[in-house]
Structures are given as structure tokens and as C-alpha cells.
Design an enzyme around this catalytic site. Structure first.
Site, PDB file in Angstrom:
ATOM      1  N   HIS A 136       0.808  -1.215   0.000  1.00 50.85           N
ATOM      2  CA  HIS A 136       0.000   0.000   0.000  1.00 50.85           C
ATOM      3  C   HIS A 136       0.842   1.266   0.000  1.00 50.85           C
ATOM      4  O   HIS A 136       0.359   2.320  -0.431  1.00 50.85           O
ATOM      5  CB  HIS A 136      -0.934   0.008   1.214  1.00 50.85           C
ATOM      6  CG  HIS A 136      -2.136  -0.866   1.047  1.00 50.85           C
ATOM      7  ND1 HIS A 136      -2.115  -2.210   1.356  1.00 50.85           N
ATOM      8  CD2 HIS A 136      -3.378  -0.609   0.577  1.00 50.85           C
ATOM      9  CE1 HIS A 136      -3.305  -2.736   1.093  1.00 50.85           C
ATOM     10  NE2 HIS A 136      -4.083  -1.783   0.618  1.00 50.85           N
ATOM     11  N   GLY A 137       2.055   1.207   0.460  1.00 49.35           N
ATOM     12  CA  GLY A 137       2.850   2.422   0.428  1.00 49.35           C
ATOM     13  C   GLY A 137       4.178   2.294   1.148  1.00 49.35           C
ATOM     14  O   GLY A 137       4.353   1.429   2.004  1.00 49.35           O
TER      15      GLY A 137
END
Length: 477
Positions: free
Chosen positions: A326-327
Site C-alpha cells: 500500500h505504500g
């Protein structure tokens, strides 16, 4: 080009008209139109990153055919590694280069050693995590002999770049979506209208639920030091609804748009906040990603059919990788770690698969029991979302510390902007609508469906946030 803008509306009307009325007799021309439209759609953000999609398309199309044409195990594995290195190499550089450089420097600085490295001003290409996983599944499935490669580079390129789901999913598998580009499509009014209905419901989730919640979430999270416990609790709850409305709203709109063009995309959300435990939540949330990790990472590691220690290892790997996907921020890793901790007791007690049936309320005792389980699951999920929303790990812990220590019922948050008490009413209405339609794709079914559509359109027009055109949260992933 956002789905909830007038620009996209004009764009899609033109594509729809040409696709069905001028090119309806020729599948090849339809695919050419979709490919051009998809490249225009993606290039609207930054045309330079189109080269990444083109390179991934060419590499995986060629490697897929090469893997299929050889029986030599070492050569097949080497070709698969090329696909993995190219695709994950792009993803790793654009998404994680600065994260690793900055943390490497910090690690040495804590030891008193100065490292002369610098980060780069790298722009993250929109949707790179999504289309990378989509193309990888194609080569992996050919390697596993689950599918055969296509001979049509046009169909494959359109499958990779298909604009409704290009930048935020659902992450489609070649065995499901690719054959649809290889077969003739016929216009169906009923099919198209179901797409319109799904799109409207997704638009409602985005502009009424997600973007209205965002108004409060942004203020509460950025000013958490001055907020009361109740304000911070509601900030976490509002973000839970924001991210659900935002991401499932995008998925609904993508599914609806694809259906209007004669395609079926997989369902990406199945009312996750009605889950009775965290395992059921993950079977209902971002289904295309969770099943991707299950099939291409969890099961190859041994899944749950191995020793207890390896099962625990596999659970932490799958959730930590999911968080990092996700990041490039420690907050996402912490979020993944926390979800692994939630999941672990269910795994150890062998209760991670007990809630696979439909939710029923056939007695008062069952109603109380189910409601309690749903409440607990939603509460711990909302708690984990704090890490997902926070700017950094210190922000997340500071937010949680104040939420649990500043025990005040002051409701100063209600006066910040737009709606106040009305927002709580909107969320309650939203939950009620979803509850009574939890076995359907959208609420516009059964009796009085036109009245339902009219009512939702009225809410979109009167309560929707259109002025700021909030980006979809998952565009950053």
C-alpha cells in the site's frame, strides 16, 4: 481524469457512442478504440508514464509466449524471473527507492556514521501497483500451466490498460478478463442499465459518504493534539467510512463502466463492515488483492497446510507484504502487523473459517451475538485504520495515545464545516441501506427501484462534494 468529473463524463459518452453505435460489428476496432481511450485516460495524469505500461505489456506478452513454447524447467523459470524483475523493478524503483535510501541513511546515522546518499524527486505513477500485479498474474499463470498465452497483442494490451479498472482495480486475472476481449460483445440494455445502477451507487459512496467524511477526517487528524477522545474516536470511524466509500465506490464505478461496455469485472467488496471476525473481513475487503496474495504468495509459502510455526510466519508475511504494497511508509507496515495480530488468534484456534455463511438474524440471541461480533470487528478495524491514515508512525501513536487518555466527551469537532449531526445521520442511513441489500450488488433492486434511484440521485446532487474533486485514496498506491 476522475470518474466524478464532467470531463470524464464527456470522455465516456464519446467512447460509449463510438464503441456501440459506430464499431458494434467489429470486435477488433472496438478493442483498438478501448486501447486508445485507455491510453488517453492514463496519459491525462502524466503521458510520460505510458511508457511503463507499454514496456510491461510488451515484456509480458513476449515472455508468456516464450514460457509456453518451452518445456525446459530452468528456461521457464529464468523467463519468469525476467518478468518478475522487470515489473517489480519498475514498482520497486518508483514506489520504494526513496523509502529504502532514507531509512538506510537514518540507520547509519543512529550509529554515528554519515552516509553520502541522496533521495530522488520521484513521481509515483498512478495505478502502478494495480496493473503490475495484473500483468504478473498472466505470466505466473502461464508458468503454472493454468492458462495459455494469447496470440493477440491488441487484446492483451487492452486487457492490461483497460481504463475502468486501470488505476485502482479490481486487479483482474487473465483467465477471467482476457477472454472477454477475444470474444464478440453484443449490446444489452439490461446489462448496460445494471452497470448504470452500480455506477450511481459507487458515485454516491464517493461524493456523499467518502468526500463528506474526508472534510472531518482531515481536520481531526491534522489537529489531533487539541481534540477530545470522542472527536478522535469519531475521526477514526469517519476514516473507516471514508476509505470504504472511496475505494469500494471506485470499484463499483469501475464495474459499472465495464458493464456498460459489455464486460464483467470481479466483485471487489462484499459489505466488509458486516464481517463477524477479521478473517471474514479480509474475505470481503479488496477481494482482488487478498485473493492475489493468497494465490501467488500465501499458498506457495505453504499456506495453512504446514506446521504451526510456519503458519504463523506465513500470516505475518502476507499481512506485512500487503501493508508494504500500500505504500512506502512505516505506518502501512504497522497496519499490516496489527492486522496479523488480529488474525493470529483465529488461526491458532482454527476459527478463521467459521464465518463463511450468510449473516442471519433468526432469533434474538443470534441477533445480539452477531451484532456484538460485527461491532468488535468494526472497532478493531477502525483502530488499525488510524495507522493507515496517519502521516507517519509518530502521528499514529500520538493520535491513539490522546484518544485513549484524553477522556472527554466534548464535541467541538461538530462545528468545523459543512454538515455536523447530519453526517452521522447520513452514515446511519448508508449502513441501513447496505444492511437490507447485503445480498445484492447494489440497492436498486426489487420493488420501488426507481424511487430508490431517484432518492440516491437527490442525495448525490444535494449532499455530494463536487467542488474539491477529492482524488481517490487508492490512486496513491
Amino acid at each position: 481524469m476522475l470518474f466524478n468529473t464532467f470531463t470524464f463524463f464527456v470522455f465516456f459518452v464519446i467512447v460509449f457512442f463510438v464503441y456501440w453505435f459506430l464499431l458494434k460489428k467489429n470486435r477488433i476496432y472496438q478493442n483498438i478504440l478501448l486501447l486508445i481511450a485507455s491510453y488517453i485516460f492514463y496519459g491525462w495524469w502524466d503521458w510520460r508514464f505510458l511508457s511503463l505500461i507499454v514496456i510491461s505489456t510488451i515484456v509480458d506478452f513476449a515472455i508468456g509466449k516464450l514460457i509456453f513454447s518451452t518445456t525446459d524447467k530452468k528456461r521457464r523459470k529464468a523467463l519468469l524471473m525476467v518478468s518478475l524483475l522487470v515489473n517489480l523493478g519498475f514498482l520497486g524503483f518508483f514506489k520504494y527507492y526513496n523509502f529504502f535510501i532514507e531509512n538506510w541513511i537514518q540507520a547509519w546515522e543512529t550509529l554515528g556514521v554519515s552516509i553520502n546518499l541522496s533521495s530522488l524527486n520521484i513521481i509515483l505513477p498512478v495505478g502502478i501497483s494495480f496493473y503490475t500485479f495484473q500483468t504478473l498474474s498472466y505470466t505466473i499463470d502461464i508458468y503454472r500451466k493454468k492458462i495459455k498465452p494469447t496470440n493477440s497483442v491488441l487484446s492483451f494490451a487492452t486487457f492490461v490498460a483497460f481504463f475502468p479498472q486501470l488505476v485502482a482495480g479490481p486487479i483482474e486475472r487473465a483467465q477471467h478478463l482476457l477472454p472477454q476481449f477475444l470474444s464478440k460483445r453484443k449490446f444489452s440494455y439490461k446489462h448496460a442499465m445494471s452497470g448504470v445502477h452500480i455506477f450511481i451507487w459507487g458515485l454516491f459512496k464517493k461524493v456523499v459518504i467518502a468526500d463528506t467524511c474526508a472534510t472531518y477526517v482531515n481536520v481531526i487528524f491534522e489537529n489531533y493534539e487539541t481534540m477530545s477522545s470522542l472527536s478522535l474516536v469519531l475521526g477514526a470511524v469517519y476514516f473507516a467510512f471514508q476509505i470504504y466509500g472511496d475505494f469500494s465506490g471506485y470499484s463499483d464505478m469501475a464495474i459499472g463502466l465495464a458493464r456498460m461496455l459489455g464486460f464483467d469485472l470481479m466483485q471487489n467488496f462484499r459489505y466488509p463492515y458486516f464481517a463477524r471476525d477479521i478473517a471474514e473481513f479480509w474475505r470481503r475487503w479488496h477481494i482482488s488483492l487478498t485473493t492475489w496474495f493468497r494465490d501467488y504468495l500465501y499458498i506457495p509459502l505453504g499456506g495453512s497446510r504446514t506446521t504451526k510455526m510456519l503458519q504463523i510466519r506465513n500470516v505475518f508475511i502476507i499481512f506485512l507484504v500487503s501493508g508494504f504494497w500500500h505504500g512506502a511508509n512505516w505506518t502501512f507496515i504497522a497496519w499490516g502487523f496489527l492486522n496479523a495480530l488480529y488474525f493470529l488468534p483465529l488461526l491458532l484456534l482454527k476459527k478463521n473459517r467459521i464465518n463463511r455463511d450468510d449473516i442471519t438474524m433468526n432469533s434474538f440471541k443470534n441477533w445480539i451475538n452477531t451484532t456484538f461480533k460485527i461491532f468488535i470487528t468494526f472497532s478493531i478495524t477502525s483502530l488499525a485504520w488510524v495507522f493507515f491514515r496517519a502521516n507517519d508512525i509518530q502521528h499514529a501513536f500520538g493520535y491513539l495515545k490522546r484518544m485513549l487518555s484524553e477522556l472527554s466527551l466534548n464535541i467541538q469537532f461538530l462545528s468545523i464545516e459543512r454538515y455536523a449531526i447530519e453526517l452521522i445521520g447520513i452514515l446511519v442511513l448508508f449502513v441501513v441501506i447496505e444492511w437490507f441489500h447485503k445480498k445484492s450488488e447494489h440497492p436498486f433492486v426489487g420493488k420501488y427501484y426507481m424511487a430508490k434511484i431517484t432518492f440516491v440521485l437527490f442525495l448525490i446532487i444535494t449532499l455530494g462534494v463536487f467542488s474539491s474533486h477529492e482524488d481517490f485514496i487508492y490512486f496513491q498506491f
